[in-house]
Each structure stands twice: as C-alpha cells, then as structure tokens.
Design a protein around this motif. Structure first.
Motif, PDB file in Angstrom:
ATOM      1  N   GLU A  68       0.796  -1.228   0.000  1.00 42.27           N
ATOM      2  CA  GLU A  68       0.000   0.000   0.000  1.00 42.27           C
ATOM      3  C   GLU A  68       0.832   1.283   0.000  1.00 42.27           C
ATOM      4  OE1 GLU A  68       1.119  -0.744   4.136  1.00 42.27           O
ATOM      5  OE2 GLU A  68       0.397  -2.032   2.548  1.00 42.27           O
ATOM      6  N   GLN A  70       3.274   4.282  -1.301  1.00 40.53           N
ATOM      7  CA  GLN A  70       3.517   4.964  -2.561  1.00 40.53           C
ATOM      8  C   GLN A  70       4.915   4.605  -3.081  1.00 40.53           C
ATOM      9  OE1 GLN A  70       1.324   7.140  -4.157  1.00 40.53           O
ATOM     10  NE2 GLN A  70      -0.142   6.477  -2.609  1.00 40.53           N
ATOM     11  N   LYS A  71       5.110   4.689  -4.398  1.00 42.28           N
ATOM     12  CA  LYS A  71       6.441   4.476  -4.961  1.00 42.28           C
ATOM     13  C   LYS A  71       7.382   5.528  -4.401  1.00 42.28           C
ATOM     14  CE  LYS A  71       4.815   2.500  -9.270  1.00 42.28           C
ATOM     15  NZ  LYS A  71       4.744   2.626 -10.723  1.00 42.28           N
TER      16      LYS A  71
END
Length: 93
Positions: A68, A70-71
């Motif tokens: 879940e 973020q990159k």
C-alpha cells in the motif's frame, strides 16, 4: 551608549541519523513492490520510515508488506530480541 549585539548562529542538520551499513544482513527484494524480508530471521520488529523520519508502518516479524505504500524511497529499520537494530534503504516500485 555602548550597546552591543551578539549574534550566535548554530547549524542543525535535520534528518535520519547516519546509516550503519551492516553487510551481513540484507533486505530483499530491493527494489520491491509487495513483501520485503530481512535475511536475518532474528529480526523481530520492523519499522518503515519516510524520508522525513515519520514512522509509516510497523511489523512484529522479519517481513512486512509494503504493497500500500507509494512508490519512492523508504528507510527500513529491523530490531532483534536484544533491541539491536539494522537500518536499510528500500526502493518501493
């Protein structure tokens, strides 16, 4: 009138303290997109930090799901039963 102004400037660096590179413990896979593991199974707790030093997630294991997140780049800290820690950089893809 001998008014004198003394100005003292102190430089403070904010951020995560310097990383100790422990080459005997690996974080894998890295880069990763799902679950990450510490190679040392004695790791009992994991903390995931963003680059501002905020704790994002915790786990009571040697692995943790990062699906879940973020990159980006994260700091992963693992602790063994003696509370000795190892810190690694993770790239989330």
């Amino acid at each position: 009138n001998n008014d004198e102004l003394v100005l003292t400037v102190t430089t403070v660096t904010l951020g995560v303290e310097s990383f100790e590179e422990n080459t005997s413990v690996f974080l894998y896979p890295n880069p990763a997109s799902d679950i990450i593991f510490f190679s040392d199974k004695s790791i009992q707790n994991i903390e995931v930090f963003d680059l501002n030093g905020k704790i994002i997630k915790r786990s009571k294991s040697y692995s943790i799901s990062i699906k879940e997140l973020q990159k980006g780049v994260y700091i992963i800290k693992g602790y063994n039963e003696k509370n000795i820690s190892v810190t690694k950089k993770l790239i989330k893809i």
